[in-house]
Structure formats: structure tokens, C-alpha cells
Design an enzyme around this catalytic site. Structure first.
Site, mmCIF file in Angstrom:
data_model
loop_
_atom_site.group_PDB
_atom_site.id
_atom_site.type_symbol
_atom_site.label_atom_id
_atom_site.label_comp_id
_atom_site.label_asym_id
_atom_site.label_seq_id
_atom_site.Cartn_x
_atom_site.Cartn_y
_atom_site.Cartn_z
ATOM 1 N N HIS A 305 -30.112 83.768 29.072
ATOM 2 C CA HIS A 305 -28.760 84.317 28.908
ATOM 3 C C HIS A 305 -28.008 84.194 30.233
ATOM 4 C CE1 HIS A 305 -25.629 86.574 26.968
ATOM 5 N NE2 HIS A 305 -25.698 87.563 27.840
ATOM 6 N N GLU A 316 -33.324 90.292 32.726
ATOM 7 C CA GLU A 316 -33.837 89.205 31.897
ATOM 8 C C GLU A 316 -35.071 88.576 32.523
ATOM 9 O OE1 GLU A 316 -32.370 85.272 29.398
ATOM 10 O OE2 GLU A 316 -31.026 86.131 30.913
#
Length: 417
Positions: A305, A316
């Protein structure tokens, strides 16, 4: 129940770094930034004065002036990328059962430009409600798949997925599931977004979400760099034709890749911030791996992402580390948002195309604009900084996370008989 296999037979893209799939891919592997000062409105009073705008797109030339005026830009973009994908897939709908071909399309916001213009015009008036009769059908997010189905006469399942920046990953997963369950033969799937206007930039500025590196827009999107200061807004569309394998073989279709899994989860934490431990991101990647029937050790590339925000990037990578363990040192990780900016609801589809082409070409596109290492990240992780890397890519995963805590992850592999 034995699931049917689902393959990718067509691609279309309209992006800030290319208005066709070949242009987009060429820009990706050459590390081209799509960011520049905004041309579509006066940014003098805005904190952020740049974005990744679509360039040289002429809606009047594509649609005709009369029809273009009836469509918000996010629908124009959807129709444009879909036309490329339909041609790329060699589709002749007169020879196919269109009752078993559907359209599932993602957009996080929909017709923001239309909404802005109509409200501004009303506010400037005398209070008399003089609204364009196309106001509502131009604005609603589900109108994009509606127009695609009307154009091609497709009567299968038709709806829009709205999950912020996970929207078009959700559209791919829904399409994938309908096909493998035998409820359709083919889907036109993807997403589009058009939020580079006063309301879009102003709204994200108010949240302190956007980079304000106005002196150097081209290097403003800096995923995983120590000096990242927010994401860069992007716009455009990506279309992927998903098709049941035997249906594709029967019509002699070329096959780019096979879609083998998709996962969804929720952070259940905060309306805009990711879970601080990356919990939802880890859950969604694990769910996608389980759905695909593979382990983390089978993945070669993760298109993350990676928005270039101070808090989003570390969460992440923490999640990927938790999921992959020592395999994180074997895989390539990259954020193509460093080049395209963040296309919000269209990001998943555009980035899935990057992952599919990485499989096809055995090249991993880079994370550009890396200047200073962030000690928060393990230096042994291969972030594919600044330059594309050649390697065998057999299976690729692509992540999308959205405001509201929505997470969706998709997995593709090289097609084998």
C-alpha cells in the site's frame, strides 16, 4: 465444491504516468514520477499545490462533447481504461453470453467534482434550486459500472464497491469469487477516481494527510524514506478483465496471469489511522494466502500500500514482517505510489496491473524517491529502492488499505496449464 480457475485476459490503464498500459509500465520500470504542480485549478491559497494528475486526456475527443458533459471525470476515466482492456482482451460481445458477463467497479468517493460544482453554483445563486438534471447520476459511485454495462450490453452482476482506498481490490475479489463459484463467466473489474479539485485537495489538506513539498513535487512521494511527509494525490483508472479459465481458452484468449486468492479484514481501530501494530494488515495478507492455498514462502513480490505517510508505512512493514518472518529478506517489496501518487479507490486496480506485469516480465518496479534510510525499517529488507530489479516473479501479492480500517489484498501467479 471445486472452484473454477480465474485468469486475467485484458488490461487497461489511465494513470498520471501513462494513458495506456504499455506507457504506464514503461514509466514504472523507468522510475518516472507523475507529480507536478496542479493545472486544473488555482492552488494559490492551498497548503499543497501539486498532485499526480492525468495528462493529455481529452474527454471530448474520446466521448464527444455532448456525452462527456453528462459524465463526471471518474466515469470518463473508467470508460477510457475499460475500452483499452476490452480491446486488449479481444472481446466480441456479440459472440458471448452477455448475461454471464458482469461489471464490478470500485471508487472511494465517486463524482466529487460534480458535487463540488453543483453546490458552488447553488451557493452563488439566489437560493432557487437550479440543479443540473444529471447532478445525481453523475455523482453516485455506482454509475461507473452502470455506464460500462450500458456501453457493452453486459447483463451480469453489476455494482460498485466502496471501501476507500481498498475499493478496487474489493472489486477484484468480488469478481474473482463470482467467477470461481460459477455465477459468471467474466467480469470487467477495476476502479477509478478523480479527486484532484478544490474539495479533494482541501479536504485531505485539512486532515494533514498530503505532502506539502511544493518546492519539489516530483520527489514528494517518498515511501519508507525518513523524510516522508504525506501522500501525493493521484487520479485515473485501471481495468482488469477476469475470466473463467475454460471460457478464456475456448475463445483463444491470451492469458496474462491467474488470480488465485483474495483476503479482506478490518482494523476495527480508527477512522483514518492504521492499527498501530499492523493487525488488520497482517490479517488480510494471511487471509489472502490462505484463500490462495499457499504460504508466505511462495510469494516473490509484494506491491505494498505504501502511501508515504509517517504512520502508515511502518505499520504495513511490521505486518509484512509478522506474516513473512525470515522470508521477508527473500522477497521484493515496492510502492508504485512513489510514481503514480495515491489513486485512492483506483489504487488497487492500477497496482494490481503493476503486479501482473511484474509476473509477466520478471521485473519488479521500484520505490523511487529514496534519499535517507529510516532507522525504523530493517535495512536488509529489499524495498527495490530507486531502480527496477530483474528477478523471477512467480507469485505476487498486492495490498490496499482504506480509511475506516478497510483492508483488501489480492494474489496473482504466473499462468500454467
Amino acid at each position: 465444491m471445486e472452484f473454477r480457475r480465474v485468469v486475467v485476459t485484458g488490461l487497461g490503464a489511465l494513470t498520471p504516468i501513462g494513458n495506456t498500459v504499455p506507457e504506464y509500465w514503461n514509466s514504472l520500470i523507468n522510475g518516472v514520477s507523475g507529480a507536478a504542480l496542479i493545472k486544473s485549478f488555482d492552488t494559490e491559497k492551498f497548503k499543497t499545490k501539486f498532485a499526480c494528475e492525468v495528462k493529455n486526456f481529452d474527454a471530448d475527443a474520446f466521448l464527444g462533447r455532448k456525452d462527456a458533459r453528462k459524465l463526471d471525470p471518474f466515469v470518463q476515466y473508467a470508460l477510457f481504461s475499460t475500452e483499452e482492456a476490452v480491446k486488449d482482451a479481444g472481446l466480441n460481445f456479440d459472440l458471448l453470453d452477455t448475461s454471464r458477463i458482469g461489471v464490478i467497479w470500485g471508487s472511494g468517493i465517486g463524482g466529487l467534482k460534480t458535487f463540488l460544482d453543483e453546490v458552488v453554483n447553488f451557493a452563488k445563486g439566489d437560493g432557487t434550486p437550479r440543479f443540473n438534471p444529471f447532478f445525481i447520476p453523475k455523482m453516485i459511485a455506482d454509475i461507473a459500472p452502470g455506464h460500462i454495462s450500458i456501453k457493452y450490453g453486459l447483463r451480469g452482476p453489476n455494482f460498485s464497491t466502496v471501501s476507500a482506498c481498498a475499493s478496487s481490490n474489493n472489486s477484484l475479489i468480488d469478481s474473482f469469487n463470482y467467477i470461481r463459484l460459477g455465477k459468471a463467466n467474466m467480469f470487467i473489474s477495476g476502479g477509478s477516481e478523480a479527486i484532484i479539485n478544490e474539495a479533494g485537495i482541501g479536504g485531505f489538506n485539512a486532515m494533514h494527510a498530503l505532502s506539502t513539498r511544493n518546492d519539489d513535487p516530483a520527489t514528494a512521494s517518498r515511501p519508507f524514506d525518513l523524510d516522508r511527509d504525506g501522500f501525493v494525490a493521484g487520479e485515473g483508472a485501471g481495468t482488469i478483465i477476469l475470466e473463467e479459465l475454460e471460457h478464456a481458452k475456448a475463445r483463444g484468449a491470451k492469458i496474462y496471469a491467474e488470480m488465485i486468492g483474495g483476503g479482506m479484514s478490518a482494523d476495527a481501530y480508527h477512522m483514518t489511522a492504521p492499527h498501530p501494530e499492523g493487525l488488520g494488515a497482517a490479517l488480510v495478507m494471511k487471509a489472502a494466502l490462505e484463500d490462495a492455498g499457499i504460504s508466505a514462502s511462495d510469494i516473490d513480490y509484494v506491491n505494498v500500500h505504501g502511501t508515504s505517510t509517517p504512520i502508515g508505512d511502518p505499520q504495513e512493514i511490521k505486518a509484512i514482517t509478522d506474516v513473512f518472518g525470515d522470508d521477508i529478506y527473500r522477497i521484493n517489496v515496492s510502492s508504485t505510489k512513489s510514481m503514480t501518487g495515491h489513486l485512492l479507490g483506483a489504487a488497487g486496480a492500477v497496482e494490481a496491473i503493476a503486479a501482473i506485469l511484474a509476473l509477466k516480465n520478471d521485473i519488479v518496479p521500484p520505490t523511487i524517491n529514496h534519499f535517507t534510510d529510516d532507522p525504523a525499517f530493517d535495512p536488509k529488507i529489499n524495498f527495490t529502492f530507486n531502480k527496477a530489479q530483474k528477478r523471477v516473479v512467480n507469485i505476487a501479492q498486492s495490498n490496499g488499505f482504506g480509511f475506516g480500517g478497510h483492508n483488501a489484498s489480492v494474489i496473482f501467479k504466473k499462468y500454467e496449464e
